[in-house]
Design an enzyme around this catalytic site. Structure first.
Site, PDB file in Angstrom:
ATOM      1  N   GLY A 243      12.643  -8.839   5.503  1.00 14.17           N
ATOM      2  CA  GLY A 243      13.229  -9.735   4.242  1.00 14.17           C
ATOM      3  C   GLY A 243      12.312 -10.649   3.725  1.00 14.17           C
ATOM      4  O   GLY A 243      11.268 -10.007   3.443  1.00 14.17           O
ATOM      5  N   GLU A 265       8.295  -7.240   7.947  1.00 18.50           N
ATOM      6  CA  GLU A 265       8.201  -6.461   6.577  1.00 18.50           C
ATOM      7  C   GLU A 265       8.668  -7.473   5.623  1.00 18.50           C
ATOM      8  O   GLU A 265      10.044  -7.719   5.368  1.00 18.50           O
ATOM      9  CB  GLU A 265       8.991  -5.214   6.704  1.00 18.50           C
ATOM     10  N   LEU A 266       7.751  -7.968   4.892  1.00 19.11           N
ATOM     11  CA  LEU A 266       8.260  -9.082   3.856  1.00 19.11           C
ATOM     12  C   LEU A 266       8.212  -8.796   2.382  1.00 19.11           C
ATOM     13  O   LEU A 266       7.814  -7.454   2.267  1.00 19.11           O
ATOM     14  CB  LEU A 266       7.546 -10.149   4.213  1.00 19.11           C
ATOM     15  N   CYS A 299      11.396  -3.629  -2.132  1.00 15.21           N
ATOM     16  CA  CYS A 299      10.314  -4.310  -1.766  1.00 15.21           C
ATOM     17  C   CYS A 299       9.187  -3.756  -2.473  1.00 15.21           C
ATOM     18  O   CYS A 299       8.127  -4.282  -2.781  1.00 15.21           O
ATOM     19  CB  CYS A 299      10.018  -4.435  -0.043  1.00 15.21           C
ATOM     20  N   GLU A 402       7.441 -13.232  -5.919  1.00 16.12           N
ATOM     21  CA  GLU A 402       8.218 -11.943  -6.249  1.00 16.12           C
ATOM     22  C   GLU A 402       9.499 -12.320  -6.666  1.00 16.12           C
ATOM     23  O   GLU A 402      10.233 -13.059  -5.877  1.00 16.12           O
ATOM     24  CB  GLU A 402       8.498 -11.199  -4.913  1.00 16.12           C
ATOM     25  N   ALA A 465       8.536   5.504  -0.903  1.00 17.28           N
ATOM     26  CA  ALA A 465       7.608   5.993   0.438  1.00 17.28           C
ATOM     27  C   ALA A 465       8.340   7.285   1.100  1.00 17.28           C
ATOM     28  O   ALA A 465       9.405   7.042   1.388  1.00 17.28           O
ATOM     29  CB  ALA A 465       7.229   4.903   1.185  1.00 17.28           C
TER      30      ALA A 465
END
Ligand code: NAD
Length: 515
Positions: A243, A265-266, A299, A402, A465
């Site tokens: 998030g 996982e930001l 992301c 971001e 990815a």
């Protein structure tokens, strides 16, 4: 419900009216608040979901703990066989599930289906892994001794996921966690409950068929309060959180304060650098996909574009042409390239960012507002935007934050070193990409003075990815790694086991303690 939505829901056996149970721990239930799932393209309410009450969350964690105690004794290759069956079910429903992702999250169909494929891929990976989660034999300094480094199942893994990958992020975690012999409790984004229910139903079916307790893969829908309670629980050994940076900071602190394990996982703030020797026919479409794909809500979306002075005019001209060709619309329609933003409030985030760009003297090359077409009005559609901010200084918030929307900021450089410095001088460190045919640039980019991101690509864009490598970012992106590589090692508890098979019991380092 519209025919468009009913068709998708029915294809997955989801009801088209009434309330849906949003909690699964072997049984479906839910007595917490009712949460709406809303289609971001049309504004239509797709479902009302009964979320987990605090008591139900507590009970679910307990059930998952009990399920773990049983599941940890199932041999790993047998756990792999269960994953193989999950993989088959997912593959059979790939199209329908992909359509549900498009309907509820808003990404276009090919990306929705791609996300389900990612879950299928990671299942394949984890099936293999289930026969390869090896420990090590270490040479002991003492005669007649041997040391084993042993991985064992860890316990309960709490998975908190973001709205933008409502299926794949859970997939990465579930596959590794299940192969490792754990139980998971999934708290999905409050705005994508249908995707989580559909996925959990598929997994529940497989577990039940194999006489494995359903609470091995539990689901608790809910808002941030449910998330907070899950993060706090001492019965959750590992919290895997995906998030925003702001929430991740809080989650990281909370888990650390109880000595739990955490994977963060930001947010990303990813740059592409285009050198004068780049093959522009590859670079330009990749930047286009990176910046506009998923309406800038990955992301790994390309948010910063650093162009060498020699190629800047041509790249910008060709890029603007591509931007003009974008067709916004129903993400389920075959020719749509641009879906909506996920929520109404994201429009505000986008407009605020564009306002700030304008007020700080940026040149807006294309985009910069909502679409005015009436047909798009019920959805959250905004124009993909290219801007040249006045200053390339990474400290300015234009460059350092971001904005989760399709805004691409451009700066022009003369030396690769300058571009690398810009690339690195932001808080985040997720993905980065260099376009060049020159081996010397490549060496610099991948080496000690190169990109400091977790993903360092060459002639490959910032997003998209594969599952084989460990995925994740450095710095304020959280340092977490998921999916391939050595990521699985975080989902087990490691023990160093020294075994003495001799008739003496010497101490290490020659310590003598004889009475
Ligand atoms: P978010 O941080 O708002 O929410 C993420 C999850 O945390 C949701 O399930 C939410 O309900 C829950 N939550 C909110 N407050 C909480 C709290 N105080 N304690 C515990 N849980 C809480 O993020 P979002 O808007 O859903 O997702 C977008 C963000 O996710 C972007 O910043 C994006 O870059 C990031 N993201 C990162 C990756 C990655 O792999 N690095 C992947 C996808 C998305």
């Amino acid at each position: 419900l519209s025919t468009r939505a009913s068709t998708v829901l029915q294809s997955l056996g989801l009801p088209t009216s009434g309330e849906l149970a949003g909690v699964y721990d072997g049984q479906w239930k839910g007595s917490g608040e009712v949460m709406e799932s809303r289609c971001p393209a049309t504004g239509e309410v797709l479902a009302n979901v009964r979320t987990a009450s605090p008591q139900e969350l507590h009970e679910t964690i307990e059930k998952s703990r009990a399920a773990y105690r049983q599941f940890r004794n199932v041999p790993a290759p047998r756990r792999g066989e269960i994953l193989r069956q999950i993989r088959e079910e997912l593959a059979a429903k790939r199209d329908n599930l992909g359509a549900l992702v498009s309907l509820e999250m808003g990404k276009i169909k090919t990306e929705g289906v791609g996300e389900v494929q990612e879950f299928v891929d990671i299942c394949d990976y984890a099936v293999g892994l289930s026969r390869m989660m090896n420990g090590r034999v270490v040479a002991s300094e003492r005669p007649g001794h041997v040391i084993y480094e042993v991985p064992n199942p860890l316990g309960v893994v709490g998975v908190l996921s973001a709205f933008n990958f409502p299926v794949a992020v859970y997939g990465w975690n579930l596959a590794l966690s299940l192969a490792a012999g754990n139980a998971t409790v999934w708290k999905p984004s409050p705005t994508t409950p249908l995707c989580s229910i559909a996925v959990s139903k598929i997994i529940a079916g497989v577990l039940e068929r194999n006489n494995i307790p359903g609470a091995v893969a539990s689901l608790v829908t809910g808002d941030k309060e449910t998330g907070k309670d899950l993060v706090k629980s001492r019965d959750v050994e590992l919290v895997s959180f995906t998030g925003s940076e702001a929430v991740g900071r809080n989650v990281g602190e909370k888990v650390a304060s109880r000595f739990g394990k955490v994977i963060l996982e930001l947010g990303g703030n990813n740059a592409s650098i285009v050198m004068p020797d780049a093959d522009l026919s590859l670079a330009i479409p990749a930047v286009f996909f990176g910046a506009v794909g998923t309406a800038g809500q990955r992301c790994t979306s390309t948010r910063r574009l650093y162009l060498h002075r020699k190629v800047a005019p041509e790249v910008l001209e060709r890029l603007q042409k591509l931007y003009k060709s974008v067709i916004p619309g129903d993400p389920l329609a075959a020719d749509t390239l641009l879906g909506p933003l996920h929520t109404r409030s994201a429009i505000k985030t986008y407009l605020t960012a564009v306002d700030y760009l304008r007020s700080s003297g940026a040149e807006i090359l294309t985009g910069g507002s909502k679409y005015s077409e009436e047909a798009l009005a019920p959805g959250n559609f905004v124009q993909p935007t290219i801007a040249i901010p006045k200053s390339p200084e990474p400290k300015d918030r234009i460059w350092s934050t971001e904005t989760f929307a399709p805004v691409l900021n451009v700066a022009i450089f003369d030396e690769l070193e300058q571009a690398i410095e810009w690339n690195n001088n932001v808080p985040q460190g997720l993905s980065s990409s260099l376009w060049t045919r020159d081996l010397r640039h490549l060496g610099k980019w991948m080496g000690p003075s190169g990109s400091d991101a977790g993903i360092v690509n060459v002639n490959v864009g910032t997003s998209g990815a594969e599952i084989g490598a460990a995925f994740g970012g450095n710095k304020s992106t959280g340092w977490g790694r998921e999916s391939g590589g050595d990521s699985w090692k975080q989902y087990v508890r490691w023990s160093a086991c020294t075994v003495n098979y001799s008739d003496a019991a010497p101490l290490a380092q020659g310590v003598n303690f004889a009475a």
